[in-house]
Design an enzyme around this catalytic site. Structure first.
Site, PDB file in Angstrom:
ATOM      1  N   ASP A  59       0.865  -1.175   0.000  1.00 37.37           N
ATOM      2  CA  ASP A  59       0.000   0.000   0.000  1.00 37.37           C
ATOM      3  C   ASP A  59       0.904   1.228   0.000  1.00 37.37           C
ATOM      4  O   ASP A  59       1.659   1.455   0.958  1.00 37.37           O
ATOM      5  CB  ASP A  59      -0.885  -0.014   1.255  1.00 37.37           C
ATOM      6  CG  ASP A  59      -1.805   1.197   1.347  1.00 37.37           C
ATOM      7  OD1 ASP A  59      -1.692   2.116   0.517  1.00 37.37           O
ATOM      8  OD2 ASP A  59      -2.635   1.225   2.276  1.00 37.37           O
ATOM      9  N   TYR A 151      -5.241  16.804  -8.765  1.00 35.38           N
ATOM     10  CA  TYR A 151      -4.527  15.714  -9.425  1.00 35.38           C
ATOM     11  C   TYR A 151      -3.289  16.245 -10.160  1.00 35.38           C
ATOM     12  O   TYR A 151      -2.184  15.698 -10.023  1.00 35.38           O
ATOM     13  CB  TYR A 151      -5.467  15.008 -10.401  1.00 35.38           C
ATOM     14  CG  TYR A 151      -4.812  13.932 -11.227  1.00 35.38           C
ATOM     15  CD1 TYR A 151      -4.547  12.677 -10.691  1.00 35.38           C
ATOM     16  CD2 TYR A 151      -4.472  14.169 -12.563  1.00 35.38           C
ATOM     17  CE1 TYR A 151      -3.949  11.682 -11.458  1.00 35.38           C
ATOM     18  CE2 TYR A 151      -3.870  13.178 -13.331  1.00 35.38           C
ATOM     19  CZ  TYR A 151      -3.615  11.946 -12.780  1.00 35.38           C
ATOM     20  OH  TYR A 151      -3.017  10.968 -13.544  1.00 35.38           O
TER      21      TYR A 151
END
Length: 287
Positions: A59, A151
């Site tokens: 992760d 983003y």
């Protein structure tokens, strides 16, 4: 000697296709993903084609998870030749309507995740005086776009981060750095990005921005169905570019993956398409 590669975000899309292509090319692939419950499709492919791929948990938002994965690979193989930082998530929502939690999340996944994994592999690569870190960024790392400010900000950060490392780590320790910059990718990536704008009632939570956002969506849908101007590539098409970058003895610092992406970034990249001239200039200024 067989090279190995650690790939993040391999449950779908570019990461999934990259794992398969690299294995077929003779790499030992460590295909990592946050949620191993999503590994069934890749595992089936491994079994069907007898691919040299090992699926591991990683992760990118969890340092312990990253360190555990990197330690496992280095104990088993003694090295990591290539790190492909592919894990990421789209996000199309206005700054005003983004929560603090969302702002932290999109930055954590798309930027800090790259920092964490890169930091984890650099010591071994530095000791070996070789290695290659490939970061999947985006045309959004070079050109700011509507409803993608958070983003794009994260991807811009990855670009600056990678450029800076290339200016001194590469010449000093033989570690290569590359950025692969797709336009759109025809996976669930965009759908997931746009889904972030939907409220609990299934309505677009864009408020005063609704007319602009509607125009943005219509444009995206139109480009997706255009044979001549579509920015969208398949995950496999992008993975093929990544593989060529990894096999290149003198890989580019940055490379766009399609004609559309090249045209989108042309005003920023035409004087130095692969970024090499700029890095050389920085080295002359500072080192």
């Amino acid at each position: 000697m067989k090279k190995n590669i650690l790939i993040t975000g391999t449950s779908t899309g570019v990461g999934f296709e990259s794992a398969i292509l690299f294995a077929k090319e003779g790499f030992k692939v460590y295909a990592s993903m946050r949620n191993l419950e999503k590994s069934n499709t890749l595992q089936q492919k491994i079994t069907e084609e007898n691919l040299n791929i090992e699926i591991i948990q990683l992760d990118v938002t969890d340092n312990n998870s990253i360190e555990k994965a990197v330690d496992y690979i280095t104990v088993k193989d003694g090295k990591i030749d290539v790190l492909l930082n592919n894990a990421g998530a789209g996000f199309a929502k206005t700054l005003e309507q983004s929560s603090e939690e969302e702002i932290k999340w999109v930055t954590d996944v798309n930027y800090f995740g790259v920092i964490r994994t890169t930091k984890a592999v650099l010591p071994k690569m530095r000791e070996a005086n070789t290695g290659h870190v490939i970061n999947v960024t985006s045309v959004g790392g070079l050109v700011g776009q509507p409803f993608n400010e958070l983003y794009c900000g994260a991807k811009f950060a990855v670009e600056g981060f990678t450029e800076a490392l290339a200016s001194y780590v590469s010449p000093s320790f033989g570690i290569k750095f590359s950025m692969v910059e797709p336009g759109g990718i025809a996976t669930s990536f965009m759908e997931n990005a746009v889904a972030k704008t939907v409220n609990n009632n299934g309505e677009m939570a864009t408020g005063d921005y609704a007319p602009i956002f509607q125009k943005y969506l219509e444009g995206a849908q139109s480009r997706a169905t255009s044979e001549n101007t579509s920015p969208y590539q398949t995950g496999k098409e992008v993975a093929e570019i990544i593989l060529e970058v990894a096999k290149n003895e003198n890989p580019p610092l940055r490379i766009r993956t399609s004609e559309w992406a090249e045209n989108m970034c042309n005003l920023k990249t035409k004087s130095d398409p692969d970024g090499t001239q700029l890095v050389n200039q920085v080295k002359e200024y500072f080192l």
